[in-house]
Motif scaffolding. Sequence first.
Motif, PDB file in Angstrom:
ATOM      1  N   TYR A 559       0.881  -1.170   0.000  1.00  0.00           N
ATOM      2  CA  TYR A 559       0.000   0.000   0.000  1.00  0.00           C
ATOM      3  C   TYR A 559       0.908   1.206   0.000  1.00  0.00           C
ATOM      4  CZ  TYR A 559       1.351   0.099   4.911  1.00  0.00           C
ATOM      5  OH  TYR A 559       2.086   0.137   6.069  1.00  0.00           O
ATOM      6  N   GLY A 560       0.416   2.363  -0.378  1.00  0.00           N
ATOM      7  CA  GLY A 560       1.331   3.490  -0.370  1.00  0.00           C
ATOM      8  C   GLY A 560       0.706   4.797  -0.791  1.00  0.00           C
ATOM      9  N   PHE A 561       1.520   5.844  -0.689  1.00  0.00           N
ATOM     10  CA  PHE A 561       1.109   7.188  -1.075  1.00  0.00           C
ATOM     11  C   PHE A 561       2.356   7.966  -1.460  1.00  0.00           C
ATOM     12  CE2 PHE A 561      -0.491  11.462  -0.825  1.00  0.00           C
ATOM     13  CZ  PHE A 561      -1.818  11.337  -1.226  1.00  0.00           C
ATOM     14  N   GLN A 562       2.233   8.800  -2.483  1.00  0.00           N
ATOM     15  CA  GLN A 562       3.389   9.495  -3.029  1.00  0.00           C
ATOM     16  C   GLN A 562       3.730  10.802  -2.304  1.00  0.00           C
ATOM     17  OE1 GLN A 562       3.729  10.643  -7.083  1.00  0.00           O
ATOM     18  NE2 GLN A 562       4.095   8.591  -7.841  1.00  0.00           N
ATOM     19  N   SER A 563       4.995  11.222  -2.492  1.00  0.00           N
ATOM     20  CA  SER A 563       5.419  12.582  -2.159  1.00  0.00           C
ATOM     21  C   SER A 563       6.594  12.952  -3.044  1.00  0.00           C
ATOM     22  CB  SER A 563       5.837  12.703  -0.690  1.00  0.00           C
ATOM     23  OG  SER A 563       7.100  12.105  -0.482  1.00  0.00           O
ATOM     24  N   PHE A 564       6.923  14.225  -3.047  1.00  0.00           N
ATOM     25  CA  PHE A 564       8.130  14.678  -3.727  1.00  0.00           C
ATOM     26  C   PHE A 564       9.326  14.538  -2.783  1.00  0.00           C
ATOM     27  CE2 PHE A 564       4.748  16.714  -6.027  1.00  0.00           C
ATOM     28  CZ  PHE A 564       5.177  16.637  -7.350  1.00  0.00           C
ATOM     29  N   PRO A 565      10.523  14.428  -3.344  1.00  0.00           N
ATOM     30  CA  PRO A 565      11.709  14.449  -2.478  1.00  0.00           C
ATOM     31  C   PRO A 565      11.935  15.852  -1.938  1.00  0.00           C
ATOM     32  CG  PRO A 565      12.376  14.452  -4.783  1.00  0.00           C
ATOM     33  CD  PRO A 565      10.879  14.294  -4.767  1.00  0.00           C
ATOM     34  N   GLU A 566      12.852  15.968  -1.013  1.00  0.00           N
ATOM     35  CA  GLU A 566      13.132  17.284  -0.450  1.00  0.00           C
ATOM     36  C   GLU A 566      13.822  18.169  -1.493  1.00  0.00           C
ATOM     37  OE1 GLU A 566      17.018  17.610   1.990  1.00  0.00           O
ATOM     38  OE2 GLU A 566      16.098  15.726   2.658  1.00  0.00           O
ATOM     39  N   PHE A 567      13.834  19.466  -1.228  1.00  0.00           N
ATOM     40  CA  PHE A 567      14.320  20.445  -2.199  1.00  0.00           C
ATOM     41  C   PHE A 567      15.783  20.197  -2.574  1.00  0.00           C
ATOM     42  CE2 PHE A 567      15.462  25.072  -3.131  1.00  0.00           C
ATOM     43  CZ  PHE A 567      14.975  24.997  -4.428  1.00  0.00           C
ATOM     44  N   GLU A 568      16.622  19.778  -1.616  1.00  0.00           N
ATOM     45  CA  GLU A 568      18.025  19.525  -1.920  1.00  0.00           C
ATOM     46  C   GLU A 568      18.173  18.432  -2.974  1.00  0.00           C
ATOM     47  OE1 GLU A 568      20.609  21.327  -1.037  1.00  0.00           O
ATOM     48  OE2 GLU A 568      19.198  22.616   0.051  1.00  0.00           O
ATOM     49  N   THR A 569      17.295  17.439  -2.959  1.00  0.00           N
ATOM     50  CA  THR A 569      17.316  16.383  -3.969  1.00  0.00           C
ATOM     51  C   THR A 569      16.840  16.913  -5.311  1.00  0.00           C
ATOM     52  OG1 THR A 569      17.077  14.599  -2.357  1.00  0.00           O
ATOM     53  CG2 THR A 569      16.331  14.142  -4.602  1.00  0.00           C
ATOM     54  N   VAL A 570      15.772  17.711  -5.307  1.00  0.00           N
ATOM     55  CA  VAL A 570      15.269  18.292  -6.560  1.00  0.00           C
ATOM     56  C   VAL A 570      16.364  19.112  -7.237  1.00  0.00           C
ATOM     57  CG1 VAL A 570      13.609  19.917  -7.560  1.00  0.00           C
ATOM     58  CG2 VAL A 570      12.859  18.273  -5.817  1.00  0.00           C
ATOM     59  N   LYS A 571      17.151  19.820  -6.448  1.00  0.00           N
ATOM     60  CA  LYS A 571      18.209  20.649  -7.024  1.00  0.00           C
ATOM     61  C   LYS A 571      19.276  19.821  -7.726  1.00  0.00           C
ATOM     62  CE  LYS A 571      19.051  23.144  -3.254  1.00  0.00           C
ATOM     63  NZ  LYS A 571      19.616  24.206  -2.374  1.00  0.00           N
ATOM     64  N   LYS A 572      19.338  18.519  -7.449  1.00  0.00           N
ATOM     65  CA  LYS A 572      20.303  17.645  -8.106  1.00  0.00           C
ATOM     66  C   LYS A 572      19.913  17.342  -9.557  1.00  0.00           C
ATOM     67  CE  LYS A 572      23.277  16.610  -4.757  1.00  0.00           C
ATOM     68  NZ  LYS A 572      24.733  16.841  -4.863  1.00  0.00           N
TER      69      LYS A 572
END
Length: 862
Positions: A559-572
């Motif tokens: 089972y599960g639910f999504q999220s975005f990674p933290e901003f430091e990861t997005v900047k990669k």
Amino acid sequence: MRYLLILCTIFLSFFANSLFAQSMLNLKIDKNWEFRQLSLGKWLPATVPGTVHTDLMANEVIDDPFFRTNETTMQWIDKVDWEYRTTFDVTDEIADKNIINLVFKGLDTYTTVFLNSKKILESNNMHRIWKVDIRKELKKGENTLRIVFDSPIRRGMNELQKYGLRLPASNDQSENGGMGANKVSVFTRKAGYHYGWDWGPRFVTSGIWRDVILEAADEILIEDLFIKQNSVNAQSASLSAEVNLKSEEAGNYTVSLINKNDGKVLNKTNVNIAKGDNTVSVDATIRKPQLWWPTGMGKQNMYQFEIQISKNNKVVATKSIATGLRTIELVREKDQWGEAFYFKMNNIPLFAKGANYIPNDSFLPRVGKAGYEKVVADAVNANMNMLRIWGGGVYEDDYFYQLCDEKGILIWQDFMFACSMYPGNAEFLENVKEEAIDNVVRLRNHPSIALWCGNNEINTAWHFYGNGGWGWKHNYTAPQQEMINDAYLAIFHDVIPSVLNEYSYGIDYWPSSPQAGYEANEHASDTNTSGDMHYWGVWHSLHPFSDYDKYKARFMSEYGFQSFPEFETVKKYALPQDYDIESAVMSSHQRSGIGNLRIREYMGQEYNVPAGFEQFLYTSQILQAKGIKAAIEAHRRARPYCMGTLFWQINDCWPVASWSSTDYYHNWKAMHYMARKAFEPVILSITKEDDQVKVYAVSDHLKDFKAMMTVTLNDFNGKVISTSQRQVTVSAATSSVIESIDYGKLIGSASKDAVFMKVTLTSSKEIIASGLHYFDSMKNLKLQQPDINYSVASSKTGVVTLTISSSTLVKDLMLAIPGHFTHFSDNYFDLLPGETVTLTLETELSAEEVEKSLTIRHLLTK
């Protein structure tokens, strides 16, 4: 004289070991590799183990495949053929051996292998181990090894055309790869996720992805040692050491089984060994064995066993393995609700707590030991005791299972089939059989292996017996349906269980996850009272989080639910111009077609949707944590009806918005911090049921215990509106209601959007468990902008201590240091009014740098 005898014994032992060391050699062939597109261009340096993609990147032929939308420009790589070559020297010592094999632990995938220009092997399965006798081809001095990799896409197309029927493969992103409707992944025995998934990119790799070993022996080569655990309990362990070996000459040998923990010979036997392949068995008994337990239940006691084969008092071959002595059983027995589904560990029922696991990278050879150590540590540190190795990836590296043995993480092991139908021709089935043998034999000594499972979601998706499923069946004629179903039955109800019956012992098999029962016609549903369940009503069907309490399972395996990674990861992977959820880059790093919309829909129900990009990323993580917390607590409250909860998923294979609790760089999301608390041995779960507020105590402890329970109702400024205290008994290994309070009496004249309930269990002034409960949705709470105070100090080298407080409630406090990946001892927590929290951070930064750079985010941040 006594000392002379001791010295002689030491000398003879050293001499015997020296003789053995010279009789068996292993040479890793990992130097001087080069690669190029087949017959084109110059040769470039290559890394082995590795992949074509990572070698191209290292030589600056391609950019970082994960950055922005680079993935789309790299789909040509899997359409062409590649070749690798190296040279290696063979000494007289090696060349004079009687047994010389070249062992390829992982070839991805369609290869032709040449040694000194002579073809020695053709491979067609990424998951298999390939071993070749090379005595005739090997020469003293310099040898040349060359491997040609056929395009997996071209070969897959050939297999599809030969089979004459397209098969369902929902997650094969064939359109992204320029293949249109031709989903060729199912015709190739290769990691399914390489062709794309709803959380992963499409990079169909080729390469030498595991070690190449030259092994040589004089007389006998021990191929495998299996410690078969016939019966194990606290009093006695009855074992059989099954030895598979190859001998160059027939003769009488002594085979000894040694317990290396204490150096004692458990048993020895004289056997006649024939020339060629042999199987020898040595029985032994260990009195009062030190049992192996999963984490939370006991110690991970391991035994080192060694087989020695001797002739004329000279050791000619030896092999050691480590294993733990234990019993594990999948219990499926009728009960008052239906049919149970749980694991019994050393005869004690286990509540499984954990997650599903996917490969740690799209390019597997670059994971490394540190990557495996981090993900296993993340599981242990979140109070997990089980990981499910999902069937669309790979049978993991030996080191991964070694870590799970050492740390007490049980493994639900899927075979590598997921969300697709597969061909059933004789060649394919034989390939699957050999794949199963290789991996069962490789993994069967690990005490962490708890279950073999045939596949992920195929039974419920195909749904041959009935009208449910994913709609695949209706795209085929009746004869085609029968043909596809016959292939399914052949793989998962014949080939794989037959291999397990012959090569494994004491570990149960489950044909497909989820399934209501063992037989293929026992399809899973969200209302089953037997088997395991994958519940996706939350997310795919827009069910509210409260429905986790409605759709209970005997064992919730997904089972599960999504999220975005933290901003430091997005900047990669993104640039500032991409910092919009709907930008092309952010959309590319969101592989679920409904993902961004679904997050926003749920967020609007629970929270005020932020306009700012960073706050949206943060709120998505808080939302995910809230949903999975609701699920885990619902499953644990349902004990013993429900006896397992494995969320989807613990990790990522690239930086992406996904269902993971830790991102590609192993940074903990809010969900992982939450899961650590929800998986604690004792938890308090507070729910409102009709007009009652109920406090559940859920305990994994095997004995009842008494504790002092304190219940308070507080406002957001720290005022205690009401308080009560009494002693309670928490029952062993179950869930029970320890308090039920009339909602009206509890709230009284207070406003439900301005108060929270706190419950603690203490014993000898030590807090055993605590729980918080809010009476309104997060977006309705009357929160105030907080006045947060904090101080930073160095406690020891590499560790910074942060002390933080606020006079008003701070909801879902997040701490971060821009430009750095940081892991605080706690994060994404509610900072209660008037309370002081002390946290630690392992960092190379000084206390002054942390204090200067620290950023704080919470529910009211813009």
